[in-house]
Design a protein around this motif. Sequence first.
Motif, PDB file in Angstrom:
ATOM      1  N   ASP A  24      45.389  -9.813  70.748  1.00 18.45           N
ATOM      2  CA  ASP A  24      44.851  -9.732  69.393  1.00 18.45           C
ATOM      3  C   ASP A  24      43.337  -9.929  69.410  1.00 18.45           C
ATOM      4  O   ASP A  24      42.792 -10.617  70.284  1.00 18.45           O
ATOM      5  CB  ASP A  24      45.471 -10.813  68.492  1.00 18.45           C
TER       6      ASP A  24
ATOM      7  N   VAL B 149      49.038 -15.531  66.191  1.00 18.73           N
ATOM      8  CA  VAL B 149      48.199 -15.004  67.263  1.00 18.73           C
ATOM      9  C   VAL B 149      49.030 -14.645  68.484  1.00 18.73           C
ATOM     10  O   VAL B 149      49.796 -15.466  68.996  1.00 18.73           O
ATOM     11  CB  VAL B 149      47.109 -16.017  67.638  1.00 18.73           C
TER      12      VAL B 149
ATOM     13  N   ALA C 106      43.808 -14.259  72.787  1.00 17.66           N
ATOM     14  CA  ALA C 106      43.090 -13.409  71.839  1.00 17.66           C
ATOM     15  C   ALA C 106      41.646 -13.195  72.267  1.00 17.66           C
ATOM     16  O   ALA C 106      41.058 -14.026  72.982  1.00 17.66           O
ATOM     17  CB  ALA C 106      43.131 -14.012  70.439  1.00 17.66           C
TER      18      ALA C 106
ATOM     19  N   LEU D  68      41.877 -19.820  70.281  1.00 22.30           N
ATOM     20  CA  LEU D  68      42.263 -18.415  70.195  1.00 22.30           C
ATOM     21  C   LEU D  68      42.278 -17.782  71.587  1.00 22.30           C
ATOM     22  O   LEU D  68      43.209 -17.050  71.937  1.00 22.30           O
ATOM     23  CB  LEU D  68      41.305 -17.670  69.272  1.00 22.30           C
TER      24      LEU D  68
END
Length: 270
Positions: free
Chosen positions: A137, A133, A175, A170
């Motif tokens: 993203d 990651v 992300a 995340l």
Amino acid sequence: MVRLIVTRVQPQAQQWADRFAAHGDDAVVLPLIDVRGLPDVTAVRAAWLNLSNYKAAMFVSRHAVDYFFLARPASVPDAKALAAMTTRWWATGPGTAHALLDHGVPVPRLDTPPEQAGQFDSEALWQQVHAQVQPGDKVLIVRGDSVAPDGTSVFDNDQGVGREWLAEHLRQSGAQVDFVVAYQRGAPFWTDVQCALAQSAATDGSVWLFSSAEALGHLQNLLPGQDWSAARAVATHPRIAAAARGLGFGVVTQTRPTWEEVRASVESLT
């Protein structure tokens, strides 16, 4: 011979019961979650059309995989063309991973905890994928939606903790996280015979097998006021074990979610 109460979603419940029966065990199917498709799959189709924009697509269960692929638009290349995509496919456990492979996802693009891992959940998956990651993203999480008998959405506590944990990690890595609902989960509708079986299994020494915390919530609603202090359970995750103890099960054993280790845990209770 101890009786096993298999509470998994069909058809997995029957598959597990048949496997136990083949080894001489008395296994009874009593599903505690009903799974069904969505009345409107527009959002799932849109996710398919944008799939190449995602670094990865994470699936919370085998059912998430099956219903996601069932809604694939005709304009999207078939499974053989999935190898040309750069999107990674993430699965929290072997059942979900095998479902992705069955639908044609190439092995090199699949990320999942190894089958010998001590746990199969978002935390274990994160250990496998966090290095992939990068800031900017996009990751798609494909999930189910819990629904009440009247069809309205309700708080989803089955895999919500793990999902949100992964989503937060995340985001902390820079992300963007999107969610799409691919199927619905709800409480089953039990017959009088099934209710009587469950009431008997609460006191007769049967061993209940739980692979979902949501299932325990449905059990409480199906048999309100039932005394579970004499009941025994095998749970396949710490959160599920905690839910079983919270409901009042007198004996709760936690194990990894493989058939071999579940059966070993059952044998330890006999």
